[in-house]
Each structure stands twice: as C-alpha cells, then as structure tokens.
Design a protein around this motif. Structure first.
Motif, PDB file in Angstrom:
ATOM      1  N   ALA A   1       0.593  -0.865  -0.018  1.00 52.25           N
ATOM      2  CA  ALA A   1       0.271   0.001   0.026  1.00 52.25           C
ATOM      3  C   ALA A   1       0.561   1.348   0.173  1.00 52.25           C
ATOM      4  O   ALA A   1       0.647   2.672  -0.575  1.00 52.25           O
ATOM      5  CB  ALA A   1      -0.888  -0.187   0.858  1.00 52.25           C
ATOM      6  N   PHE A   2       1.803   1.357   1.033  1.00 50.32           N
ATOM      7  CA  PHE A   2       2.624   2.102   0.928  1.00 50.32           C
ATOM      8  C   PHE A   2       3.075   2.860  -1.104  1.00 50.32           C
ATOM      9  O   PHE A   2       3.719   3.362  -0.967  1.00 50.32           O
ATOM     10  CB  PHE A   2       4.076   2.053   1.396  1.00 50.32           C
ATOM     11  CG  PHE A   2       3.329   2.439   3.385  1.00 50.32           C
ATOM     12  CD1 PHE A   2       1.753   2.883   3.711  1.00 50.32           C
ATOM     13  CD2 PHE A   2       4.198   1.930   4.144  1.00 50.32           C
ATOM     14  CE1 PHE A   2       2.274   3.495   4.349  1.00 50.32           C
ATOM     15  CE2 PHE A   2       4.619   3.028   5.479  1.00 50.32           C
ATOM     16  CZ  PHE A   2       3.223   3.585   6.026  1.00 50.32           C
ATOM     17  N   GLY A   3       3.706   1.610  -1.443  1.00 50.03           N
ATOM     18  CA  GLY A   3       4.538   1.410  -2.765  1.00 50.03           C
ATOM     19  C   GLY A   3       2.960   2.402  -4.092  1.00 50.03           C
ATOM     20  O   GLY A   3       3.522   2.861  -4.155  1.00 50.03           O
ATOM     21  N   ARG A   4       2.245   2.500  -3.317  1.00 49.04           N
ATOM     22  CA  ARG A   4       0.875   3.019  -4.201  1.00 49.04           C
ATOM     23  C   ARG A   4       1.074   4.385  -4.144  1.00 49.04           C
ATOM     24  O   ARG A   4       0.569   5.125  -4.862  1.00 49.04           O
ATOM     25  CB  ARG A   4      -0.153   2.345  -4.240  1.00 49.04           C
ATOM     26  CG  ARG A   4       0.025   0.971  -4.379  1.00 49.04           C
ATOM     27  CD  ARG A   4      -0.331   0.538  -5.626  1.00 49.04           C
ATOM     28  NE  ARG A   4      -0.436  -1.313  -5.577  1.00 49.04           N
ATOM     29  CZ  ARG A   4      -1.974  -1.999  -6.122  1.00 49.04           C
ATOM     30  NH1 ARG A   4      -3.006  -1.218  -6.447  1.00 49.04           N
ATOM     31  NH2 ARG A   4      -1.703  -2.754  -6.290  1.00 49.04           N
ATOM     32  N   LEU A   5       1.451   4.819  -2.974  1.00 49.07           N
ATOM     33  CA  LEU A   5       2.126   5.865  -2.411  1.00 49.07           C
ATOM     34  C   LEU A   5       3.011   6.616  -2.862  1.00 49.07           C
ATOM     35  O   LEU A   5       3.481   7.771  -2.470  1.00 49.07           O
ATOM     36  CB  LEU A   5       0.886   6.361  -1.593  1.00 49.07           C
ATOM     37  CG  LEU A   5      -0.084   6.448  -1.153  1.00 49.07           C
ATOM     38  CD1 LEU A   5      -0.833   5.913  -0.201  1.00 49.07           C
ATOM     39  CD2 LEU A   5      -1.168   6.576  -2.265  1.00 49.07           C
ATOM     40  N   ASN A   6       4.211   5.617  -3.377  1.00 42.60           N
ATOM     41  CA  ASN A   6       5.495   6.203  -3.067  1.00 42.60           C
ATOM     42  C   ASN A   6       6.385   6.809  -1.628  1.00 42.60           C
ATOM     43  O   ASN A   6       6.897   7.653  -1.789  1.00 42.60           O
ATOM     44  CB  ASN A   6       6.104   7.701  -4.089  1.00 42.60           C
ATOM     45  CG  ASN A   6       5.272   7.245  -5.853  1.00 42.60           C
ATOM     46  OD1 ASN A   6       6.049   5.639  -5.999  1.00 42.60           O
ATOM     47  ND2 ASN A   6       4.497   7.934  -6.802  1.00 42.60           N
TER      48      ASN A   6
END
Length: 207
Positions: A13-18
């Motif tokens: 999920a963090f990766g979707r938000l950089n």
C-alpha cells in the motif's frame, strides 16, 4: 514473489503512494503501530462485507461448566475468541452442510441452548498468504486509501483509491477490487440446495 505478510501488505500500500517501506512493525519511529492498526481495521472491514469460503471454519463451541443460561437454556457456550462477528451458521450436526440449528439465543459472546454439543461456522481472519490475489489487491487499495489521508493528507487521492477498492457509491462496498474478490469466491463455491428439510418433522426424525 515475496510471501505476503502483514508487513508486506502494508508496504504494498505504501508503494502505491511512493512512501518508503517499513522495515519492521515493532519499530514505531515511522508510525509502524499506526499502520498496523489501520491494517487490522481495513482487513476486518473487508472480511465483514462477505462470507468468503476461505475465511470461515466450522468450530466446536466450548461449553461453560455448571453455568445456566439467562433465558432458561441448560447450556452456555463461548464463541471462539478469534471469531469475526456473529456465527454464520449454528448446527448440531457438522457433517450435514444443510443442517441449520436455530433453537438458541446469542447473548454477548455466548450461544445459549439446551443441546449438550453445538458447532458454529464462524468468520475469522486468515493470514495474507491464504488470501486469493483479488482480495489482496482489494486490501492493498483500501489500505492505500487510508494511508493517502493519514500519511499524505490527500482526500481526493483517498476517494479515488476507495472507489478502486470498493466501487462507486451506488455499489459500495461490493464493487471494485473487493467485488472481483466476491465474484471469484462465488464462482468457486458450489451452490447449496434449498433447506427444504429444515422443519420440525424432519429435524425430529434426524435426531
């Protein structure tokens, strides 16, 4: 592919938000405990929207010794500690998938009935490695939506991600990726025949 865990799902999920990934959920220097609590809330909500075949189990209920029910029933049973919500089905014969027992009441976290032994089909929270890919994607998007508001402070992004996860307001929360997970599970679950035998005469004959 890295085996899905609670930490991996949060970092997806963090990766979707950089957002930089967390190294450890026990290290709260970067809000790990807040992320973990958000994860628990989102997963429980997603599992509460539908009875997924892979997130329910038949459990034998534990009787409380020498305790009489408040409503005159002879036995009081504790619900399993990890049960998510009320029982999906209570039965006195776990071998019969169409057998439904309804002579009981729910009181707090207990089932009260006259039967000496009862079973309950309950929802629970399996680990992410047990989830199908469609459900993992739904949780990833739903988590990213919450983190978009809590970590990035972007309500517009949050609303868009929630729509991706759950669909538009007209179908919320059974649209989007969660709707795909529900449809996948429905296709994989064989249809059940109508419970035509669940009547007093048939139940008496079976007992």
């Amino acid at each position: 592919m890295t085996a899905p865990t609670k930490l991996v799902m949060i970092n997806r999920a963090f990766g979707r938000l950089n957002i930089d990934p967390l190294e450890d959920l026990d290290d709260d220097s970067f809000g790990a405990s807040s992320a973990a609590l958000t994860y628990d809330s989102v997963v429980e909500f997603c599992l509460g929207c539908y009875v997924f075949s892979w997130a329910k189990e038949m459990r034998v209920l534990s009787p409380r010794a020498d305790e009489i029910g408040l409503f005159g029933y002879r036995n009081v049973f504790d619900m399993p500690g990890d049960a998510l919500g009320p029982p999906v089905r209570v039965t006195d014969d776990p071998r019969d998938p169409d057998r439904i027992f309804n002579r009981y009441v729910l009181s707090g976290n207990t089932v009260q009935a006259d039967e000496p032994v009862l079973y309950a089909e309950v929802k629970f929270v399996p680990p992410p490695v047990k989830w199908p890919g469609t459900f993992r994607e739904a949780v990833t998007l739903a988590l990213a939506a919450e983190f978009a508001l809590g970590q990035v402070d972007d309500k517009g992004m949050r609303d868009g991600l929630r729509a991706d996860a759950f669909g538009s307001p007209s179908v919320f929360p059974r649209g989007g990726a969660l709707g795909a997970a529900i449809a996948e599970d429905a296709r994989a679950t064989p249809p059940r025949r109508a419970p035509v035998g669940n009547n007093p005469l048939t139940n008496a004959w079976k007992s």
